[in-house]
Design an enzyme around this catalytic site. Structure first.
Site, PDB file in Angstrom:
ATOM      1  CD1 TRP A   1      -2.781   1.646   0.690  1.00  0.00           C
ATOM      2  CD2 TRP A   1      -1.334   2.385   2.232  1.00  0.00           C
ATOM      3  NE1 TRP A   1      -3.164   2.914   1.052  1.00  0.00           N
ATOM      4  CE2 TRP A   1      -2.291   3.395   2.007  1.00  0.00           C
ATOM      5  CE3 TRP A   1      -0.314   2.630   3.158  1.00  0.00           C
ATOM      6  CZ2 TRP A   1      -2.278   4.617   2.663  1.00  0.00           C
ATOM      7  CZ3 TRP A   1      -0.288   3.848   3.813  1.00  0.00           C
ATOM      8  CH2 TRP A   1      -1.268   4.828   3.570  1.00  0.00           C
TER       9      TRP A   1
ATOM     10  CG  ASP B   1     -13.057   9.619  -1.445  1.00  0.00           C
ATOM     11  OD1 ASP B   1     -13.028   8.673  -0.640  1.00  0.00           O
ATOM     12  OD2 ASP B   1     -12.433   9.607  -2.526  1.00  0.00           O
ATOM     13  CG  ASP B   2     -15.314   6.275   2.957  1.00  0.00           C
ATOM     14  OD1 ASP B   2     -16.513   6.150   3.206  1.00  0.00           O
ATOM     15  OD2 ASP B   2     -14.426   5.500   3.381  1.00  0.00           O
TER      16      ASP B   2
ATOM     17  NE  ARG C   1     -10.249   2.548   5.468  1.00  0.00           N
ATOM     18  CZ  ARG C   1     -10.872   3.432   4.720  1.00  0.00           C
ATOM     19  NH1 ARG C   1     -11.760   3.055   3.836  1.00  0.00           N
ATOM     20  NH2 ARG C   1     -10.583   4.703   4.813  1.00  0.00           N
TER      21      ARG C   1
ATOM     22  CE  LYS D   1     -11.024   7.184  -4.872  1.00  0.00           C
ATOM     23  NZ  LYS D   1     -10.474   8.210  -3.966  1.00  0.00           N
ATOM     24  CD1 TRP D   2     -15.296  -0.728  -7.055  1.00  0.00           C
ATOM     25  CD2 TRP D   2     -16.790  -0.806  -8.695  1.00  0.00           C
ATOM     26  NE1 TRP D   2     -15.799  -1.999  -7.084  1.00  0.00           N
ATOM     27  CE2 TRP D   2     -16.722  -2.081  -8.089  1.00  0.00           C
ATOM     28  CE3 TRP D   2     -17.661  -0.631  -9.765  1.00  0.00           C
ATOM     29  CZ2 TRP D   2     -17.482  -3.159  -8.519  1.00  0.00           C
ATOM     30  CZ3 TRP D   2     -18.416  -1.717 -10.197  1.00  0.00           C
ATOM     31  CH2 TRP D   2     -18.334  -2.961  -9.568  1.00  0.00           C
ATOM     32  CG  ASP D   3     -11.723   2.750  -2.350  1.00  0.00           C
ATOM     33  OD1 ASP D   3     -10.812   1.950  -2.634  1.00  0.00           O
ATOM     34  OD2 ASP D   3     -11.587   3.666  -1.521  1.00  0.00           O
TER      35      ASP D   3
ATOM     36  CG  ASP E   1      -4.755   5.665  -0.803  1.00  0.00           C
ATOM     37  OD1 ASP E   1      -5.460   6.200  -1.680  1.00  0.00           O
ATOM     38  OD2 ASP E   1      -5.196   4.823   0.002  1.00  0.00           O
TER      39      ASP E   1
END
Ligand code: DGJ
Length: 721
Positions: A192, A359-360, A436, A469-471, A541
């Site tokens: 990551w 975003d989220d 997470r 945006k597909w996370d 990221d």
């Protein structure tokens, strides 16, 4: 072009600059003959005369075929390298010896069902091989196109018998090449925030295997490997690329055997894989994209870039200007409301940004990462007036609106989980791994995929959304589904992937005007499979102005600049703590699909002016990002400089971005040779106000700017006549 010569039973497949040849030997095996520079049919008899082939008599005495260069390794009959396909029958035997049965050559390509694949090709060859000991047949498919250096392969395994059988290995391709003691393997490894670092090591006797067992292609290892000849560098030498058009757990292996042959093969990871093949059923493997270049790594990369753009990425999106976005993630994380978002939107509009991406955190009860995933309805406590208020605000300012989803996930603290706890991947009686703080939905189940399709579609239907945006923020664990019987659990991970592809296909085709961007905790699922649905992917990221040069450099080994979503973020950088100049962050991000990831309203007046200029500048060169040829001019892992150039196909325009990492007192001047321009053309470099020939730039080079730590420059070149 594909040719079959009846007399020698040989096949010659040729693309733009390469040829690939094989023949049916006397014993009936499909034997690999040649893969390299383009040759003509007239060369085939010579190649066959050089090939050692098994004598049919020897085979009757069960001689080993271990030394025979194969196109599909088999198990248990003297091919001692690892097999390409293994099928266990009900009698317990898995031995196989696949021999040529028939072939056909046709125009176009056989599209895969429910999986990403090339959208077109000039010709396809299907060679059917059949097992001597069972009713298993395999179609080996090869697709070529005259204008491409990439050959596409896959295999379809068929059970022609009357009993079911279990496939325990189903790789997409196999090729046995001469090893000659001097090949190295390059792969893209990382983690990551530091994805796709090129790692090159010499190969030697034994196997180098790269893989993912995580249920997605992963940050740790990309589904791509290249073989490099001893003299291969960025600009010259032979190299072979092997990339999978697949996004799930994969494996690619390079096996050097005792005969100095190297078997390259890969596909769905066979670790814990099994697939029950009923009588009369068939199984299609994902496609693999093989590339040969004798123009070094750069040649291979440009061939892949053209391939992804022409054959994989949605043609209605691939060359279309991408919106410049501002994304609120690093500006606000979960802590936003209208009052925090509106100033970002207002400033974005003033500076020339096209799209605001939320975003989220906009949905369910999502104030941190412990809850809410799966509840895809707006959190009106946070966003008073709902999405409509934010979208109306954007529209009022002339901006479009984009939205974040993580469709494959569920939080235990969510209405969805409370209603359907069994939809999460887990095994009864075992506490699931939480990563997470979230669980993964069981996408191998159609009702789960249908549900997610319906809720996401509802949001997209009810709101004016132009960008998604597909996370996906975690690996898969537990590897179990309650929907399959005990003896079919080995199918789970691939079925999960088929569910993801199903949702991606349905959403992207139902909403053709929406631009879908892929993401998996940054670049954890950056592969040819995802690019079929998503023309761009959030690269990492890590948006640090220095680290990004390395991540983008590594990613460019296989994937085009236009597929890398790249944003300018705030300093000190949230991942590294480093401060780099705004110019540098902008220059590096301009080598992809450009945007911002910070609170624009908090910038100083000077910074805002600079952002405005960056956006205008980007709009001048974005056609080069979308359509140009990429030349890597300096390796950021090996030197103090990063430098890349994008050149128009007709070589009349070019855009160069460079960065110098560390300043050295009293350092010497460094010359950089610029390869990739036309020797005979003259170019005006506007920033330097000089006119110079392509020949001088590649022969002598240009003195690199001596600027401070992480200082950068951009050069625009245009042909002068
Ligand atoms: C990981 C992504 O890479 C980030 O850009 C952001 O969208 C977060 N997830 C949100 O949870």
């Amino acid at each position: 072009m594909i040719r079959f010569d009846l007399e020698t039973k040989s096949f010659l497949l040729s693309g733009k600059n390469y040829s690939y040849a094989m023949f049916v030997n006397e014993a009936g095996f499909l034997q690999q003959l040649y893969y390299g520079k383009k040759i003509a049919e007239i060369d085939l008899p010579f190649l066959i005369s050089q090939a050692e082939s098994p004598d049919p008599e020897d085979l009757n005495m069960d001689m080993s075929t271990d030394w025979m260069p194969s196109e599909c390794g088999s198990f248990g009959r003297g091919d001692f390298k690892s097999a390409t396909v293994i099928v266990k029958r009900n009698n317990g035997s898995a031995m196989s010896r696949f021999k040529y049965q028939s072939h056909k050559i046709f125009d176009g390509v056989k599209l895969l069902k429910g999986m990403p694949c090339i959208r077109h090709a000039e010709n396809t060859l299907t060679v059917t091989i059949k097992d001597d000991f069972s009713d298993i047949e395999i179609d080996l498919n090869y697709s070529v196109s005259e204008n491409s250096d990439v050959l596409v392969r896959n295999a379809t395994i068929r059970n022609g018998g009357e009993e079911s059988a279990d496939i325990v290995k189903a790789f997409s391709f196999c090729i046995d090449l001469p090893y000659s003691g001097k090949l190295s393997a390059l792969r893209l490894a990382g983690n990551w925030a530091r994805e796709r670092k090129p790692v090159t090591t010499p190969l030697s006797d034994g196997t180098l295997r790269i893989e993912s067992t995580r249920g997605h292609s992963s940050h740790a290892m990309n589904p791509f490997m290249a073989l490099l000849s001893a003299d291969c560098n960025e600009n010259s030498g032979d190299c072979y690329g092997f990339a999978l058009i697949y996004s799930g757990s994969f494996a690619i292996s390079a096996e050097v055997d005792c005969h100095q042959c190297i078997r390259m093969q890969g596909g769905i990871n066979d670790y814990m894989f099994a697939w029950k093949l009923g009588a009369g059923e068939s199984f299609q493997t994902p496609q693999a994209a093989l590339c040969f270049s004798n123009e070094g790594l750069g040649g291979m990369s440009r061939a892949y870039h053209d391939f992804f753009r022409c054959y994989i990425i949605n043609p209605s999106k691939v060359y279309k200007r991408r919106p410049i976005v501002v994304n609120n993630w690093e500006a606000t994380y979960f802590g936003f409301n209208n009052e925090k978002l509106f100033p970002i939107i207002d400033e974005a509009a003033k500076l020339g940004v096209d799209t605001f991406v939320l975003d989220d955190g906009w949905f369910g009860k999502r104030d941190d990462d412990r809850s809410g995933l799966g509840d895809w309805f707006v959190n009106e406590n946070k966003l008073i007036g709902g999405l409509k208020t934010v979208i109306d605000h954007c529209k009022g300012k002339g901006l479009k609106f984009g939205l974040w989803f993580e469709p494959e996930m569920v939080s235990e603290d969510s209405d969805l989980y409370r209603a359907h706890p069994d939809w999460a991947i887990k095994k009864e009686g075992v506490t699931p791994c939480r990563s997470r703080n979230q669980l993964v939905l069981d996408f191998s189940r159609k009702e789960v995929v249908d549900y997610v399709y319906n809720v996401v579609s509802k949001i997209l239907n009810e709101n004016e959304i132009s960008y998604v945006k597909w996370d996906k923020n975690r690996d898969i664990t537990e590897n179990y589904t309650s929907s399959l019987p005990v003896d079919r659990q080995g199918e789970f991970l691939h079925r999960y992937m088929l569910g993801v592809y199903d949702l991606a296909e349905r959403l992207t085709s139902s909403f053709p005007n929406v631009l879908f961007e892929g993401c998996a905790g940054g670049g954890g699922r950056f592969d040819g499979g995802m690019l079929y649905y998503f023309p761009q992917i959030w690269t990492s990221d890590d948006t640090d102005g220095l680290e990004r040069t390395k991540i983008q450099y590594g990613t460019s080994m296989c994937y085009p600049a236009s597929t890398m979503s790249c944003h300018v973020s705030a300093c000190p950088n949230h991942q590294t703590g480093r401060t780099t100049p705004l110019e540098t962050r902008g220059a590096v991000a301009s080598l992809g699909a450009f945007g911002y990831e910070l609170d624009l309203s908090k910038l100083s007046k000077e910074e805002k002016e600079r952002v405005k200029a960056q956006i205008l500048d980007y709009k001048e060169i974005d056609d080069l990002i979308l359509k140009g040829d990429l030349y890597r001019l300096s390796d950021p892992f090996k030197s103090n400089y990063f430098c890349e150039m994008l050149v128009s196909k007709d070589k009349t325009r070019a855009y160069i971005v460079g960065e110098r990492f560390r300043n050295e007192p009293n350092g010497h001047e460094e010359l950089l040779k610029i390869h990739g321009l036309a020797d005979e053309k003259f170019y005006l470099i506007s920033e330097l106000n000089v006119t110079v020939s392509g020949k001088a730039l590649s022969g002598k080079g240009i003195v690199l700017p001596r600027i401070g730590d992480c200082g950068s420059w951009t050069w625009h070149m245009v042909e002068v006549r």
